[in-house]
Design an enzyme around this catalytic site. Structure first.
Site, PDB file in Angstrom:
ATOM      1  N   SER A  53       1.018  -1.395   0.082  1.00 20.78           N
ATOM      2  CA  SER A  53       0.143   0.083   0.037  1.00 20.78           C
ATOM      3  C   SER A  53       0.946   1.011   0.189  1.00 20.78           C
ATOM      4  O   SER A  53       1.994   0.953  -0.013  1.00 20.78           O
ATOM      5  CB  SER A  53      -0.708  -0.089   1.174  1.00 20.78           C
ATOM      6  OG  SER A  53      -0.209   0.126   2.409  1.00 20.78           O
ATOM      7  N   ILE A  55       3.013   4.496  -0.504  1.00 16.24           N
ATOM      8  CA  ILE A  55       4.306   4.793  -1.290  1.00 16.24           C
ATOM      9  C   ILE A  55       4.958   3.527  -1.806  1.00 16.24           C
ATOM     10  O   ILE A  55       5.438   3.542  -2.853  1.00 16.24           O
ATOM     11  CB  ILE A  55       5.116   5.611  -0.461  1.00 16.24           C
ATOM     12  CG1 ILE A  55       4.733   7.055  -0.301  1.00 16.24           C
ATOM     13  CG2 ILE A  55       6.549   5.755  -1.132  1.00 16.24           C
ATOM     14  CD1 ILE A  55       5.338   7.885   0.606  1.00 16.24           C
ATOM     15  N   TYR A 205      10.152   8.053  15.856  1.00 14.46           N
ATOM     16  CA  TYR A 205      10.206   8.144  14.232  1.00 14.46           C
ATOM     17  C   TYR A 205      11.127   9.287  13.500  1.00 14.46           C
ATOM     18  O   TYR A 205      11.943   8.418  12.800  1.00 14.46           O
ATOM     19  CB  TYR A 205       8.874   8.532  13.836  1.00 14.46           C
ATOM     20  CG  TYR A 205       8.539   8.447  12.333  1.00 14.46           C
ATOM     21  CD1 TYR A 205       8.428   6.836  11.602  1.00 14.46           C
ATOM     22  CD2 TYR A 205       8.573   9.498  11.198  1.00 14.46           C
ATOM     23  CE1 TYR A 205       8.251   6.667  10.220  1.00 14.46           C
ATOM     24  CE2 TYR A 205       8.522   9.185   9.852  1.00 14.46           C
ATOM     25  CZ  TYR A 205       8.123   7.966   9.479  1.00 14.46           C
ATOM     26  OH  TYR A 205       8.095   7.904   7.920  1.00 14.46           O
TER      27      TYR A 205
END
Length: 322
Positions: A53, A55, A205
């Site tokens: 899914s 990118i 992240y």
């Protein structure tokens, strides 16, 4: 420290709003050369992680549409098979294959790498796309913080284990790692699994993505004589299932302003297609151009001096041979 963090976040927000949105892509695309994307790469083998899914899917589809043999590495077999069928139908390219592997598991990555090596096919392009932003601290069965396990440990282990197959594709071999502009808000740190009591998924992240950019620099230098090019890139702010799940308020507030998955994947496909002499190994790319790795006055550039220490720790966790 508080003021510096505030400055980084503010500078990132302004820079991002001006460049990372759909309008930023449309503005930058005025300088794109259409012929760059008209190249065909029949006979080239491309491995794309997290390809079911967003990118990753768009990148796999873009490569398949240009004749590549594409191996989609997905965690979920059913969703992976559905994505594979869509790509085969949309591109007419039947040389698209599904490989099932959970990138948060060292054991699964090692098993996949061993199995894939038995195919004895050269890997011309490895796209390290699989990524995760987890807002709550989660520990994998192997004992690692989940975001770190996928974004850093998984990316590192996959790349190191694919080196022999990448070497078979020299001088055309490339490793493209999908980082994020979020890394602009974070210096490199040796606190790999976020030891703070209050877990901050967005900060973790950003730290992970900073490691990916610094790691790409290190790989480019370490393996410069192996004929493999290493590149990191930022897709911009794209409307993907991952963003909607991990950053719902961001996704809602930027509704209609985010890039499509195809626009996010554009630079991945561009990097895969370009002759290596046009590219700079170790560089960070955004919208088909080399981009800065640090924002002005953000105080992050010196932190890359820590990369050797970070790699030593990651290598030890991955339990790979020296």
């Amino acid at each position: 420290m508080f003021l510096l963090k505030t400055w980084r976040s503010t500078a990132f927000g302004v820079y991002g709003y001006m460049n990372f949105t759909k309008n930023g892509f449309l503005d930058h695309s005025k300088k794109f050369k259409p012929e760059d994307m008209q190249l065909q790469i029949e006979g080239k083998n491309c491995v794309v992680t997290g390809a079911n899914s967003g990118i990753g899917f768009a990148a796999a589809e873009g490569l398949a549409s240009r004749g590549a043999t594409v191996y989609m590495v997905c965690r979920n077999k059913e969703r992976g098979q559905e994505a594979l069928s869509k790509i085969q139908t949309s591109t007419g390219n039947q040389n698209v294959y599904l490989e099932v592997c959970d990138l948060s598991s060292l054991n699964e990555i090692k098993s996949f790498a061993s199995s894939f090596a038995s195919k004895d096919v050269p890997v011309h392009v490895l796209v390290n796309n699989a990524g995760l932003l987890e807002n709550k601290r989660t520990t994998t069965p192997e004992g690692f913080e989940l975001s770190f396990a996928v974004n850093v440990l998984g990316t590192y282990t996959m790349t190191e284990l694919m080196l022999p197959l990448l070497e078979k594709a020299t001088p055309d071999a490339k490793v493209i790692t999908v980082a994020s502009g979020g890394m602009y808000t974070s210096p490199l740190t040796t606190d790999l699994q976020f030891s703070g009591e209050k877990f901050d998924g967005v900060e973790q992240y950003a730290r992970n993505k900073r490691i990916q950019v610094a790691l790409t620099e290190k790989w480019a230098d370490k393996y410069k004589n192996k004929g493999i090019g290493f590149y990191s890139m930022h897709p911009g702010w794209a409307e993907t299932p991952g963003v909607a799940k991990s950053l719902p308020s961001f996704s809602e507030s930027f509704a209609g302003k985010l890039r499509t998955s195809e626009q996010g994947a554009d630079t991945i496909v561009w990097l895969a297609l370009q002759p290596k002499e046009k590219l700079v190994s170790g560089a960070f790319y955004f919208d088909r151009a080399e981009a800065p790795k640090h924002l002005k006055l953000a105080g992050t550039s010196k932190s890359h001096d820590l990369i050797d220490s970070v790699i030593d720790s990651v290598h030890s966790m991955a339990a790979l041979n020296p």
